[in-house]
Structure formats: C-alpha cells, structure tokens
Design a protein around this motif. Structure first.
Motif, PDB file in Angstrom:
ATOM      1  N   GLN A  42       0.720  -1.192  -0.065  1.00 26.74           N
ATOM      2  CA  GLN A  42      -0.049  -0.002   0.067  1.00 26.74           C
ATOM      3  C   GLN A  42       0.847   1.086  -0.111  1.00 26.74           C
ATOM      4  O   GLN A  42       0.702   2.183  -0.557  1.00 26.74           O
ATOM      5  CB  GLN A  42      -0.846  -0.221   1.122  1.00 26.74           C
ATOM      6  N   LEU A  43       2.316   1.310   0.609  1.00 30.87           N
ATOM      7  CA  LEU A  43       2.960   2.312   0.566  1.00 30.87           C
ATOM      8  C   LEU A  43       3.429   2.462  -0.998  1.00 30.87           C
ATOM      9  O   LEU A  43       3.452   3.465  -1.453  1.00 30.87           O
ATOM     10  CB  LEU A  43       4.348   1.894   1.493  1.00 30.87           C
ATOM     11  N   ASP A  44       3.650   1.562  -1.598  1.00 29.73           N
ATOM     12  CA  ASP A  44       3.997   1.453  -2.809  1.00 29.73           C
ATOM     13  C   ASP A  44       2.890   2.251  -3.829  1.00 29.73           C
ATOM     14  O   ASP A  44       3.156   2.970  -4.641  1.00 29.73           O
ATOM     15  CB  ASP A  44       4.399  -0.041  -3.432  1.00 29.73           C
ATOM     16  N   VAL A  45       1.945   1.776  -3.471  1.00 29.44           N
ATOM     17  CA  VAL A  45       0.508   2.201  -4.086  1.00 29.44           C
ATOM     18  C   VAL A  45       0.305   3.735  -3.765  1.00 29.44           C
ATOM     19  O   VAL A  45       0.075   4.514  -4.931  1.00 29.44           O
ATOM     20  CB  VAL A  45      -0.721   1.797  -3.617  1.00 29.44           C
ATOM     21  N   SER A  46       0.871   4.209  -2.625  1.00 25.77           N
ATOM     22  CA  SER A  46       0.638   5.702  -2.585  1.00 25.77           C
ATOM     23  C   SER A  46       1.626   6.557  -3.110  1.00 25.77           C
ATOM     24  O   SER A  46       1.582   7.545  -3.634  1.00 25.77           O
ATOM     25  CB  SER A  46       0.756   5.950  -1.018  1.00 25.77           C
ATOM     26  N   VAL A  47       2.994   5.826  -3.329  1.00 22.85           N
ATOM     27  CA  VAL A  47       4.177   6.370  -4.389  1.00 22.85           C
ATOM     28  C   VAL A  47       3.513   6.392  -5.662  1.00 22.85           C
ATOM     29  O   VAL A  47       3.657   7.571  -6.401  1.00 22.85           O
ATOM     30  CB  VAL A  47       5.451   5.496  -3.793  1.00 22.85           C
ATOM     31  N   ALA A  48       2.929   5.566  -6.096  1.00 26.52           N
ATOM     32  CA  ALA A  48       2.756   5.335  -7.458  1.00 26.52           C
ATOM     33  C   ALA A  48       1.482   6.380  -7.603  1.00 26.52           C
ATOM     34  O   ALA A  48       1.413   7.305  -8.745  1.00 26.52           O
ATOM     35  CB  ALA A  48       2.266   4.074  -7.909  1.00 26.52           C
ATOM     36  N   SER A  49       0.713   6.723  -6.684  1.00 25.87           N
ATOM     37  CA  SER A  49      -0.354   7.715  -6.856  1.00 25.87           C
ATOM     38  C   SER A  49       0.305   8.937  -7.047  1.00 25.87           C
ATOM     39  O   SER A  49      -0.238   9.831  -7.631  1.00 25.87           O
ATOM     40  CB  SER A  49      -1.401   7.486  -5.724  1.00 25.87           C
ATOM     41  N   TYR A  50       1.268   9.142  -5.972  1.00 25.31           N
ATOM     42  CA  TYR A  50       1.964  10.476  -6.134  1.00 25.31           C
ATOM     43  C   TYR A  50       2.509  11.034  -7.499  1.00 25.31           C
ATOM     44  O   TYR A  50       2.456  11.867  -8.093  1.00 25.31           O
ATOM     45  CB  TYR A  50       3.142  10.509  -4.945  1.00 25.31           C
ATOM     46  N   ASP A  51       3.125   9.745  -7.959  1.00 26.40           N
ATOM     47  CA  ASP A  51       3.727   9.823  -9.390  1.00 26.40           C
ATOM     48  C   ASP A  51       2.751  10.011 -10.450  1.00 26.40           C
ATOM     49  O   ASP A  51       2.879  11.014 -11.239  1.00 26.40           O
ATOM     50  CB  ASP A  51       4.426   8.754  -9.861  1.00 26.40           C
ATOM     51  N   GLY A  52       1.613   9.623 -10.067  1.00 29.70           N
ATOM     52  CA  GLY A  52       0.562   9.978 -11.234  1.00 29.70           C
ATOM     53  C   GLY A  52       0.035  11.246 -11.084  1.00 29.70           C
ATOM     54  O   GLY A  52      -0.181  12.020 -12.146  1.00 29.70           O
ATOM     55  N   VAL A  53      -0.034  11.878  -9.856  1.00 34.59           N
ATOM     56  CA  VAL A  53      -0.480  13.216  -9.632  1.00 34.59           C
ATOM     57  C   VAL A  53       0.676  14.123 -10.063  1.00 34.59           C
ATOM     58  O   VAL A  53       0.349  15.126 -11.014  1.00 34.59           O
ATOM     59  CB  VAL A  53      -0.702  13.587  -8.158  1.00 34.59           C
ATOM     60  N   LEU A  54       2.033  13.677  -9.870  1.00 36.35           N
ATOM     61  CA  LEU A  54       3.250  14.689 -10.469  1.00 36.35           C
ATOM     62  C   LEU A  54       2.990  14.849 -11.772  1.00 36.35           C
ATOM     63  O   LEU A  54       3.082  15.722 -12.730  1.00 36.35           O
ATOM     64  CB  LEU A  54       4.400  14.287 -10.070  1.00 36.35           C
ATOM     65  N   LEU A  55       2.692  13.656 -12.538  1.00 37.42           N
ATOM     66  CA  LEU A  55       2.891  13.340 -14.260  1.00 37.42           C
ATOM     67  C   LEU A  55       1.399  14.386 -14.730  1.00 37.42           C
ATOM     68  O   LEU A  55       1.865  14.996 -15.638  1.00 37.42           O
ATOM     69  CB  LEU A  55       2.735  11.850 -14.498  1.00 37.42           C
ATOM     70  N   SER A  56       0.537  14.085 -14.065  1.00 35.20           N
ATOM     71  CA  SER A  56      -0.806  14.921 -14.427  1.00 35.20           C
ATOM     72  C   SER A  56      -0.691  16.414 -14.396  1.00 35.20           C
ATOM     73  O   SER A  56      -0.864  17.383 -15.193  1.00 35.20           O
ATOM     74  CB  SER A  56      -1.888  14.527 -13.573  1.00 35.20           C
TER      75      SER A  56
END
Length: 508
Positions: A161-175
């Motif tokens: 789930q920590l990895d999920v939150s990091v990937a979610s952060y990456d998605g927000v950054l990319l967007s």
C-alpha cells in the motif's frame, strides 16, 4: 513443590520452542502476473519517433526549450496543493507500515499505583488496622507468536500500500506536468490567434479604405463599403472570445501553480511564440511501460496488497498463541509493614504462562471472508490487465494524434501562404476595377480562417506532444531517490512539528 515448579518451567519452555519452530506463512505468495505487451510501436517506422532512446524525465525542457514554461513547472512543483496532498498520503502510508511492523513485537506494560483501603470490621483480624495504605509496581510482557504469518501478511499488505501511495503521487506529478504544459501552450496558442486577428483587422481596414475611396469616386455602390464594414466589425467582435478564453486559462494556470492570477500574469508577461517541437522524440520501448507508467505500477501494487490480505484472512481459521508473564511488587503500611518495603523479596510476585485462542464456531464467516478477499484479488488482477491494455491504446492514440497533427500543420502553412497571396492580388485587382468586392471579401474571410487554423494547428501539435509524454508516463522520475519526508514542503513540515513533537526523527 520445587520439582513441580521445575516441570512447569520446562513445559513452558518446550511449548514456547514448539510454537516458534512451527511458524509458517499461510496463503498464496504473490507473483506479479504476466501481461501481453507490444514488441514495438505501430508507427515505429516513422522517422520522427526513436524507440531506441528512453523518455527524457525532463521532457518539457528538452522538447520545448521555453524558459517561461520551465519557470511555471518549477513553481507548480513547489506550490501545487494537490501534489502536496498526495505527498501527505504517502506519509500516511509510511506510518501505517510502521504500525503493522510494530504489531509483531511483544507489548510491554509498566504498572504502578498507591492507594488507601478501609476494611469493614468483619473483614479485618483482631488488632489489625482496618485503614491502611498500599502501593505496587510491576512489569508485564505479552507476545502473540506469528505462527501462521498473520502479522507478516499485514506487513506485506501495508508495504504494498505504501508503494501504491508512491505510484499515486507519481501519477499526480505526471498529470500536473502535463496540465501546466498544455495550459501554457493553449495560452500561447490563443495569443497567436489574437495576433492574427489583429493583423486581419489592419488588412480589413485597408480594404474598407479602398472601398470607401472607390465609393466616393462614384466607381462602386455603397454595398462594397457596407460589406467591408460588416467583415471588419465581425472580426473585431471575435477578439472578445479570445480574451475571455485567455482569462479563463490564466485562472486555470494560477490554480495549478497555487498562486493568484496576478502573479501568473507577471510570469507570462514576456512575449513568446508557440514553442517549436523537436524533429525527433524518444519513446523508449513498449516493455518499459510497466516500469514507468504510474497507473500500471499502482494497479500492480494494489494487487500485491490484496494478495497478502487473502493470506491474512486464512490465518483466522487457525488458533493464535500467546506467551506472557509479569513481575510485580506490592506492600502496605499495615501490620508493622512499611510502604518502602515494596522492593523487598517478600513483596515480589510473578507469573509466566502461555495460551491459545481459537475461533472454532464461526458459522462460515471466516471462509466467506477468505472467498471475498480472493474474489477481490481476482477483480484487481483483471483491472491490472485492463490498465496495461488501456495504457498501450492510449499511447498509440497519442502518437498518431501527434504525427497527424504535424502533417496537418504542414498543409495549413501552405494554405495560409496561399490565402495571404490571394488577398494581396484581390485588393490590387479590385483597386484596378478587375474584380468586384465579393472576391475581396471572400479572400479576406479565407485568410482570417486559415490563419486561425494555422495558429490552432501549431498549438495542437505542441499540445499533442505533451499528450504523448503523458501517455508514456515520463516525468515522475524527477523525485527518484527522495525519501518520503522530502516529498513534503518545508513549511508544511514546520507546521506539523510545531503541532506535535512526535515528528522528530521522521520529518527532517
């Protein structure tokens, strides 16, 4: 009595060693599923594309080389509120992992107290003070052995789930990178469309002057100058639509940057054209998608987290084993005793024990939960496969949109040049009386339309290129190597540290 105590101690030791040696991890061990991947892009033969080069993490710099855009992106990365919120969600996931990790260790309890007791006459022996003080001090320890991997599965799930939150952060950054870039490019496109409109107003005013001169000379009727005025006024009115859209886009950009519209206008004040796109863009290979796209990594890590929860649910079918013990001291000031005797051996007491807890009669609830968790895992696996397919389709669509818009731009450039020449010729021929004013009006309308299409097309090429980089998932790597606390702005960390001291050592 001594032999009985010795036997009990040995039994406890044997039970403890048996429990520890029997530890296993129940449930399926997660293996990342295989998904179908393209070997190459459909348009890989186009010379504009380079599959042998990786995507540049700083693509907005290398692709557009626009100082204003670079500045806007820097401000957005530092000030955007949505990105800050995503960083805090990563911090929350990290603390959830700490909690899950701590659950596997023994719990320690230190207890103590002092009190006064009053006994009824029938409760106290003759000659004993019925009112007295007492004090106690003790220490207890209890540990639930992770026999079936219950805690281990919780840690696995929390880690994923920590990895999920990091990937979610990456998605927000990319967007965010894509939104800032596309909004800026759309602003520059509108500015160029406005410049073309103003150029057309000048040309149409010149045509109106010619029509008025010819009318005053008695060469044409009033119809010609009315047609010229109608076209001119219509073009002037079109400026209002451009100006409204410009204000709206600047407000959108100010929201992305976390700043007021006035501050954004200052950054945009320097005149700039629509940035040119590079002759060739690096795409990398389709196989890189699973590593690079945040939404794919997020779906895969969510699947891993759910896999661990299947194993956690299975452990409920089996008993839990606990080991515990305590030691304590207690004294009173009654019967010649003193409260300070609390640490003498005569006041010491202790206990050591082991136990188990088994939810035997659960009426199918546990097995039902296992099936539920497994069904959720299967759903997430299908979602993961679908995410990969959607990503590949999105990239192919973005690539073809970029390539076709480039081709269209080439035709629009030629069309605009022809329209400009036609206007010059029509004005000369009208002035010489060789054509009527309808020919002039038609060519003026064509020029206005073609120049507007040219500006829109030039901007669309740049916007579509941003769409390609967004689809490829490039840009989030700029925070690679940062710790979780480095995703949080310093001012936010200062606020949190002032609110509670327990962030010391976590938020540096």
């Amino acid at each position: 009595m001594y032999n009985l105590r010795l036997k009990l101690n040995r039994m406890l030791v044997v039970l403890m060693m048996t429990v520890i040696s029997a530890c296993t991890t129940l449930g399926p061990n997660y293996i990342a599923p295989e998904v179908a991947k393209e070997l190459d892009w459909l348009e890989s033969q186009d010379k504009t594309l380079a599959s042998d080069k990786p995507v540049d993490p700083l693509w907005w710099r290398s692709a557009f080389q626009d100082d204003t855009l670079d500045k806007l992106v820097s401000i957005a990365l530092a000030e955007n509120l949505t990105l800050r919120s995503a960083g805090l969600r990563v911090l929350q996931a990290q603390e959830n992992l700490r909690i899950a990790t701590g659950a596997q260790f023994p719990t320690q309890v230190l207890r103590g107290g002092i009190g006064r007791t009053g006994l009824a006459k029938g409760q106290a022996s003759s000659g004993v003070d019925r009112n007295f003080y007492s004090d106690e001090l003790g220490f207890g320890l209890q540990w639930e052995a992770d026999v079936w991997g219950r805690f281990q599965r919780q840690i696995e799930s929390a880690s994923a789930q920590l990895d999920v939150s990091v990937a979610s952060y990456d998605g927000v950054l990319l967007s965010l990178l894509a939104q800032v870039s596309q909004t800026y490019l759309n602003i520059r496109t509108l500015e160029e469309r406005e410049r073309y409109l103003r150029d057309n107003i000048v040309i149409q005013q010149q045509s109106l002057t010619i029509a008025e001169d010819r009318f005053e000379g008695g060469l044409v009727t009033e119809l010609d100058q009315d047609q010229a005025r109608s076209l001119l006024y219509n073009t002037q009115a079109s400026l209002g639509d451009i100006q409204i859209s410009l204000v709206q886009l600047r407000n959108t950009l100010s929201l992305l940057l976390g700043q007021s519209p006035g501050e954004v206008i200052t950054v945009l004040s320097s005149s700039s054209q629509i940035p040119e796109t590079p002759a060739q863009i690096a795409l990398g290979m389709p196989q890189d998608l699973i590593r690079r796209r945040p939404d794919i990594r997020q779906a895969e890590r969510r699947l891993a987290a759910q896999s661990a929860l299947v194993g956690f649910a299975i452990t409920d079918l089996y008993p839990t084993f606990t080991l515990g013990g305590s030691i304590g001291f207690e004294s009173t000031d009654n019967s010649g005793n003193d409260l300070s005797d609390v640490f003498t051996s005569d006041t010491r007491s202790w206990d050591l024990g082991a136990g188990f807890n088994w939810n035997v009669f659960n009426y199918g609830r546990i097995k039902g939960n296992i099936r539920l968790q497994d069904a959720l895992f299967q759903q997430l696996m299908i979602d993961y496969q679908n995410t990969v397919l959607n990503a590949q389709a999105e990239i192919e669509s973005a690539i073809i949109a970029y390539l076709v818009s480039q081709q269209q731009l080439g035709w629009y450039i030629k069309s605009e040049q022809a329209a400009r020449n036609a206007v010059d010729i029509a004005n000369v021929q009208y002035d010489d009386g060789l054509v009527d004013f309808n020919t002039v009006v038609t060519n003026l309308l064509t020029l206005r339309t073609q120049q507007d299409l040219l500006a829109s097309s030039r901007g669309q090429v740049a916007v579509n290129l941003v769409g390609v980089f967004k689809a490829l998932g490039g840009g989030w790597e700029i925070h690679a190597g940062k710790t979780v606390d480095q995703l949080i702005p310093n001012e936010t960390k200062d606020i949190m540290r002032k609110r509670t001291k327990y962030w010391d050592g976590v938020l540096e």
